[in-house]
Enzyme design. Structure first.
Site, mmCIF file in Angstrom:
data_model
loop_
_atom_site.group_PDB
_atom_site.id
_atom_site.type_symbol
_atom_site.label_atom_id
_atom_site.label_comp_id
_atom_site.label_asym_id
_atom_site.label_seq_id
_atom_site.Cartn_x
_atom_site.Cartn_y
_atom_site.Cartn_z
ATOM 1 N N ILE A 29 -17.878 -13.505 -3.421
ATOM 2 C CA ILE A 29 -17.110 -14.496 -2.627
ATOM 3 C C ILE A 29 -16.319 -15.171 -3.921
ATOM 4 O O ILE A 29 -15.199 -15.465 -3.876
ATOM 5 C CB ILE A 29 -17.929 -15.495 -2.094
ATOM 6 C CG1 ILE A 29 -18.844 -14.749 -0.916
ATOM 7 C CG2 ILE A 29 -17.062 -16.397 -1.357
ATOM 8 C CD1 ILE A 29 -19.795 -15.615 -0.379
ATOM 9 N N ASP A 76 -24.035 -19.273 -18.310
ATOM 10 C CA ASP A 76 -25.377 -18.893 -17.930
ATOM 11 C C ASP A 76 -26.178 -19.739 -17.325
ATOM 12 O O ASP A 76 -26.680 -20.754 -18.291
ATOM 13 C CB ASP A 76 -26.074 -17.958 -18.828
ATOM 14 C CG ASP A 76 -27.072 -17.126 -18.300
ATOM 15 O OD1 ASP A 76 -27.449 -17.459 -17.010
ATOM 16 O OD2 ASP A 76 -27.677 -16.223 -18.948
ATOM 17 N N ASN A 103 -19.948 -21.986 -7.183
ATOM 18 C CA ASN A 103 -20.467 -20.828 -6.223
ATOM 19 C C ASN A 103 -21.509 -19.972 -6.662
ATOM 20 O O ASN A 103 -22.077 -19.183 -5.860
ATOM 21 C CB ASN A 103 -18.827 -20.032 -6.206
ATOM 22 C CG ASN A 103 -19.104 -18.764 -5.582
ATOM 23 O OD1 ASN A 103 -19.030 -18.291 -4.432
ATOM 24 N ND2 ASN A 103 -19.171 -17.673 -6.634
ATOM 25 N N TYR A 181 -35.293 -20.323 -2.041
ATOM 26 C CA TYR A 181 -33.744 -20.238 -1.679
ATOM 27 C C TYR A 181 -33.205 -21.255 -0.810
ATOM 28 O O TYR A 181 -32.532 -21.989 -1.195
ATOM 29 C CB TYR A 181 -33.438 -18.874 -1.210
ATOM 30 C CG TYR A 181 -31.995 -18.766 -1.067
ATOM 31 C CD1 TYR A 181 -30.983 -18.426 -2.064
ATOM 32 C CD2 TYR A 181 -31.327 -18.520 0.298
ATOM 33 C CE1 TYR A 181 -29.785 -18.509 -1.966
ATOM 34 C CE2 TYR A 181 -30.026 -18.347 0.405
ATOM 35 C CZ TYR A 181 -29.144 -18.477 -0.415
ATOM 36 O OH TYR A 181 -27.942 -18.081 -0.443
ATOM 37 N N LYS A 185 -30.520 -24.346 -1.819
ATOM 38 C CA LYS A 185 -29.123 -24.494 -1.040
ATOM 39 C C LYS A 185 -29.349 -25.958 -0.483
ATOM 40 O O LYS A 185 -28.270 -26.249 -0.115
ATOM 41 C CB LYS A 185 -29.380 -23.460 0.205
ATOM 42 C CG LYS A 185 -28.783 -21.987 -0.290
ATOM 43 C CD LYS A 185 -27.596 -21.798 -0.844
ATOM 44 C CE LYS A 185 -27.480 -21.748 -2.413
ATOM 45 N NZ LYS A 185 -26.103 -21.419 -2.996
#
Ligand SMILES: NC(=O)c1ccc[n+]([C@@H]2O[C@H](COP(=O)([O-])OP(=O)(O)OC[C@H]3O[C@@H](n4cnc5c(N)ncnc54)[C@H](OP(=O)(O)O)[C@@H]3O)[C@@H](O)[C@H]2O)c1
Length: 306
Positions: A29, A76, A103, A181, A185
């Site tokens: 993306i 990084d 992103n 995860y 988020k």
């Protein structure tokens, strides 16, 4: 898949004179996002961890868009020292910064720690971006109207009932990799809220989003963790995923649509394709957002001191 599009590439305004950084822009993306910003004449920095992949993305974007103002920035997120250096390298260029799109991300990777000893998904998806953004903030503030876009994901809802269990972030067996995860988020959304709150009287528009379920390389981590089962599921679900082009639309909307400023959109969470969605109570919890801010600041201070 066939949802009506509130925003398309054609709706991106001319971005001449605008400077943008997209993290994780060598593929998926992020790559499409950087390319479409460049197509509309923005000066774009492809911030990514692997020099060859980053430089090759830059070359392809220049070739496809004819815009020569596309540069590679080594970033990084697995190393706070590197993140600091990357932000300072950008600042040294003495350019404004109108659009920052956080992103880059990893999903459901097998347990591992960043260079600084932070659980990898939390470290890369949240802590690295937190530091990168904080160092760039003075420049973003000096470049108003400006925007910060944090790419979250619908999986933010899969975490524990308490949202972020700070004492468990670095405990190996405390949570599943998908929960780790989810926490990272959720942190992306809460970070957006804290930032938006700090800049509510400034022309800095901070928003977060879910890009959709998109055909990208993100499932690398899931496949590494769950092996053949994940490969089969991915093959099957591939057909139902949207393209990276469609996946980029929601962040391009948040980063460029004149509507954001016209409607004073801040602290919003967008879903495909540029629609506003309600978030869970946890994702709107100001106290949790502040706790996360303080926790992350202290963690970074501690890691950079040692
Ligand atoms: N795809 C989906 O269905 C989906 C759904 C919801 C949310 N999202 C979010 O969308 C964002 C983009 O994901 P994607 O689907 O485009 O995945 P992707 O194709 O795997 O791209 C991820 C990008 O992040 C970069 N990255 C990973 N670790 C990094 C690090 N330590 N430092 C710097 N860059 C790093 C990758 O670089 P390398 O190529 O060098 O690894 C790559 O450029 C992520 O934040 C993801 O959580 C995606």
């Amino acid at each position: 898949m066939f949802k009506k599009k509130h925003f398309t590439f054609e709706d991106i305004p001319d971005l001449s004179g605008k400077v943008a950084i997209v993290t994780g822009a060598n593929t998926g993306i992020g790559y499409i996002t950087a390319k479409e910003l460049a197509r509309k004449n923005a000066h774009v920095f492809v911030a990514s961890r692997t020099k060859e992949r980053g430089e090759s993305a830059v070359e392809n974007i220049i070739k496809e868009t004819g815009n020569n103002q596309v540069e590679y920035l080594h970033l990084d997120l697995v190393s706070l020292k590197n993140v600091k250096q990357a932000a300072e390298n950008f600042l040294a260029k003495k350019l404004p910064l109108h659009i920052l799109i956080n992103n880059a991300g990893i999903m459901a990777t097998p347990w591992s720690l960043t260079e600084d000893g932070i659980q990898d998904q939390f470290g890369v998806n949240h802590v690295g971006h937190f530091l990168f953004t904080k160092i760039l903030l003075p420049r973003i503030e000096a470049s108003t109207p400006s925007r910060i876009v944090n790419v979250s994901g619908g999986a933010y809802k899969w975490g524990p009932a308490a949202g972020i269990e700070f004492d468990k972030i670095n405990q190996k067996d405390a949570q599943s990799t998908l929960q780790r995860y989810a926490v990272s988020k959720l942190a992306n959304i809460l970070f957006s809220h804290s930032l938006a709150k700090r800049f509510e009287d400034k022309e800095i528009y901070v928003n977060s989003l879910h890009p959709g379920v998109v055909r990208t390389e993100l499932s690398r981590g899931v496949e590494e963790t769950y092996g053949i089962i994940a490969k089969i599921v991915n093959k099957f679900t591939y057909l139902f995923k949207i393209s990276a082009e469609d996946g980029a639309l929601t962040q391009l909307y948040a980063a460029t649509s004149p509507e954001i400023i016209e409607k004073n959109y801040r602290k919003k969470y967008f879903i495909p394709y540029g629609e506003i969605a309600e978030t869970t109570a946890l994702a709107q919890d100001d106290e949790l957002a502040e706790k996360l801010w303080k926790y992350t600041e202290d963690l970074i201070d501690d890691k950079l001191r040692t």
